[in-house]
Design a protein around this motif. Structure first.
Motif, PDB file in Angstrom:
ATOM      1  N   THR A  43       0.843  -1.140   0.120  1.00 40.99           N
ATOM      2  CA  THR A  43       0.113   0.004  -0.038  1.00 40.99           C
ATOM      3  C   THR A  43       1.012   1.287  -0.049  1.00 40.99           C
ATOM      4  N   LEU A  44       0.574   2.195  -0.804  1.00 32.02           N
ATOM      5  CA  LEU A  44       1.324   3.493  -0.929  1.00 32.02           C
ATOM      6  C   LEU A  44       0.363   4.854  -0.916  1.00 32.02           C
ATOM      7  N   LEU A  45       0.585   5.846  -0.171  1.00 33.82           N
ATOM      8  CA  LEU A  45      -0.014   7.032  -0.163  1.00 33.82           C
ATOM      9  C   LEU A  45       0.906   8.152  -0.810  1.00 33.82           C
ATOM     10  N   ASP A  46       0.227   8.674  -1.631  1.00 31.38           N
ATOM     11  CA  ASP A  46       0.850   9.899  -2.360  1.00 31.38           C
ATOM     12  C   ASP A  46       0.036  11.435  -1.416  1.00 31.38           C
ATOM     13  N   VAL A  47       0.689  11.917  -0.617  1.00 31.92           N
ATOM     14  CA  VAL A  47       0.382  13.045   0.141  1.00 31.92           C
ATOM     15  C   VAL A  47       0.550  14.538  -0.629  1.00 31.92           C
ATOM     16  N   GLY A  48      -0.752  15.081  -1.220  1.00 31.40           N
ATOM     17  CA  GLY A  48      -0.910  16.132  -2.111  1.00 31.40           C
ATOM     18  C   GLY A  48      -0.420  15.852  -3.254  1.00 31.40           C
ATOM     19  N   CYS A  49      -1.333  14.863  -3.932  1.00 34.34           N
ATOM     20  CA  CYS A  49      -0.738  14.236  -5.221  1.00 34.34           C
ATOM     21  C   CYS A  49      -0.905  15.082  -6.412  1.00 34.34           C
ATOM     22  N   LEU A 112       4.996   6.120   1.889  1.00 33.04           N
ATOM     23  CA  LEU A 112       4.292   7.435   1.712  1.00 33.04           C
ATOM     24  C   LEU A 112       5.534   8.411   0.975  1.00 33.04           C
ATOM     25  N   ILE A 113       4.797   8.855  -0.100  1.00 33.22           N
ATOM     26  CA  ILE A 113       5.481   9.886  -0.787  1.00 33.22           C
ATOM     27  C   ILE A 113       4.948  11.427  -0.844  1.00 33.22           C
ATOM     28  N   CYS A 114       5.746  12.114  -0.601  1.00 29.87           N
ATOM     29  CA  CYS A 114       5.224  13.424  -0.802  1.00 29.87           C
ATOM     30  C   CYS A 114       6.178  14.702  -1.329  1.00 29.87           C
ATOM     31  N   ASN A 115       5.444  15.261  -2.134  1.00 29.02           N
ATOM     32  CA  ASN A 115       6.279  16.586  -2.671  1.00 29.02           C
ATOM     33  C   ASN A 115       5.465  17.936  -2.188  1.00 29.02           C
ATOM     34  N   LEU A 145       6.073  16.097   8.583  1.00 24.85           N
ATOM     35  CA  LEU A 145       6.748  14.579   8.361  1.00 24.85           C
ATOM     36  C   LEU A 145       6.293  13.761   9.607  1.00 24.85           C
ATOM     37  N   LEU A 146       6.394  14.388  10.729  1.00 21.74           N
ATOM     38  CA  LEU A 146       5.873  13.646  12.195  1.00 21.74           C
ATOM     39  C   LEU A 146       4.509  13.277  12.125  1.00 21.74           C
ATOM     40  N   GLY A 156       7.237   0.420   7.252  1.00 28.54           N
ATOM     41  CA  GLY A 156       7.289   1.456   6.183  1.00 28.54           C
ATOM     42  C   GLY A 156       8.267   2.541   6.057  1.00 28.54           C
ATOM     43  N   GLY A 157       8.158   3.160   5.047  1.00 28.07           N
ATOM     44  CA  GLY A 157       9.173   4.309   4.735  1.00 28.07           C
ATOM     45  C   GLY A 157       8.439   5.492   4.100  1.00 28.07           C
ATOM     46  N   ILE A 158       8.944   6.768   4.381  1.00 25.43           N
ATOM     47  CA  ILE A 158       8.573   7.809   3.798  1.00 25.43           C
ATOM     48  C   ILE A 158       9.565   8.539   3.150  1.00 25.43           C
ATOM     49  N   SER A 159       9.279   8.895   1.796  1.00 22.69           N
ATOM     50  CA  SER A 159      10.028   9.701   1.092  1.00 22.69           C
ATOM     51  C   SER A 159       9.584  11.272   0.677  1.00 22.69           C
ATOM     52  N   MET A 160      10.383  12.191   0.893  1.00 27.77           N
ATOM     53  CA  MET A 160       9.925  13.477   0.874  1.00 27.77           C
ATOM     54  C   MET A 160      10.901  14.517  -0.025  1.00 27.77           C
ATOM     55  N   LEU A 161      10.476  15.456  -0.827  1.00 24.69           N
ATOM     56  CA  LEU A 161      11.265  16.293  -1.364  1.00 24.69           C
ATOM     57  C   LEU A 161      11.238  17.852  -0.726  1.00 24.69           C
ATOM     58  N   ILE A 162      12.501  18.085  -0.235  1.00 21.61           N
ATOM     59  CA  ILE A 162      12.370  19.174   0.692  1.00 21.61           C
ATOM     60  C   ILE A 162      13.751  20.257   0.042  1.00 21.61           C
ATOM     61  N   PRO A 163      13.390  21.361   0.439  1.00 17.21           N
ATOM     62  CA  PRO A 163      14.424  22.457   0.248  1.00 17.21           C
ATOM     63  C   PRO A 163      15.851  22.156   0.870  1.00 17.21           C
ATOM     64  N   CYS A 164      17.092  22.107   0.265  1.00 19.11           N
ATOM     65  CA  CYS A 164      18.132  21.917   0.784  1.00 19.11           C
ATOM     66  C   CYS A 164      18.642  22.576   2.174  1.00 19.11           C
ATOM     67  N   ASP A 165      18.013  23.739   2.261  1.00 19.11           N
ATOM     68  CA  ASP A 165      18.452  24.202   3.430  1.00 19.11           C
ATOM     69  C   ASP A 165      17.611  23.739   4.838  1.00 19.11           C
TER      70      ASP A 165
END
Length: 243
Positions: A43-49, A112-115, A145-146, A156-165
């Motif tokens: 099962t996989l969830l895209d948050v803000g797809c 979970l994946i989230c951009n 994230l929390l 499970g795992g969460i992958s997120m795209l974030i600004p480098c700073d």
């Protein structure tokens, strides 16, 4: 909504309509989807797809997974439904209109994946829908994230795209949060001479050793992808998009 008509975005195996969504498909989003790896999730969830781009990339990677897209904007929900029907993926994909702060899953997700929206340092767009899609107005990404980690299965795992700073905050979170661990991060930079502008971070519920991977350089020169980027994206993008 934007007045300019957007053409559908053609992946190698899917077509994504995007005329009604707040933000179109970007190269960074495609790279994020290509870099993200999970351990064969059921099962996989895209948050803000948004348009559903990452849902389709994850479906290509994990064709047996049940994928849910979570989106609060009705126009985007309509677009994802249209894309699911157009690409005939109804048996493995669906979208739900909901806000991620009030959403309550029936069962935990394996992945979970989230951009997320992360342009908090820029002037807000006059366009309300675009502003909501791009700006962190009422929360920090670490708080998000929390919050998302509560929906995750023990393996499970969460992958997120974030600004480098924001990466140091994520690394600090890893050191101080006993139930969520940073597995790896990888920065993305436009050119070899550029500073990294984004990072992909991958967290897990189980204990793991943190790895900081080598940066990915996207372009060799203006509009010409590096060989590394081409290799990463060739399974997903049309040949004409890789030149």
């Amino acid at each position: 909504m934007p007045n300019k008509k957007r053409r559908p975005f053609e992946l190698k195996h899917f077509t994504i309509t995007q005329e009604k969504v707040s933000l179109p498909v970007t190269t960074d989003a495609c790279i994020f989807g290509a870099l993200t790896q999970f351990d064969n999730p059921r099962t996989l969830l895209d948050v803000g797809c948004g348009s559903g781009l990452l849902m389709f990339m994850m479906h290509q990677k994990y064709p047996n997974a049940q994928i849910l897209g979570l989106e609060k904007h009705p126009e985007s929900v309509q677009t994802v439904n249209e894309n699911i029907q157009w690409n005939q993926t109804e048996t493995h994909m669906r979208v739900q209109e909901a806000d991620w702060w009030t959403f309550k899953p029936e069962k935990p997700f394996d992945a979970l994946i989230c951009n997320p929206p992360f342009f908090s340092q820029q002037l807000p767009s006059v366009e309300t829908s675009k502003r909501n899609a791009r700006h962190t107005e009422n929360y920090e990404l670490t708080d998000l994230l929390l919050h998302l980690s509560e929906w995750l299965s023990p393996e499970g795992g969460i992958s997120m795209l974030i600004p480098c700073d924001i990466l140091p905050q994520m690394e600090e979170l890893d050191r101080n949060t006993p139930w969520l661990y940073l597995d790896h991060s990888q920065s993305i930079q436009a050119f070899a001479h550029s500073k990294p502008h984004l990072s992909v971070v991958h967290f897990q519920k189980k204990i793991c050793d943190y790895r900081k991977l080598e940066p990915l350089i996207v372009y060799e020169s203006s509009n010409k992808l590096t060989s590394e980027s081409k290799l990463l994206l060739e399974a997903f993008l049309q040949e004409r998009a890789l030149k």
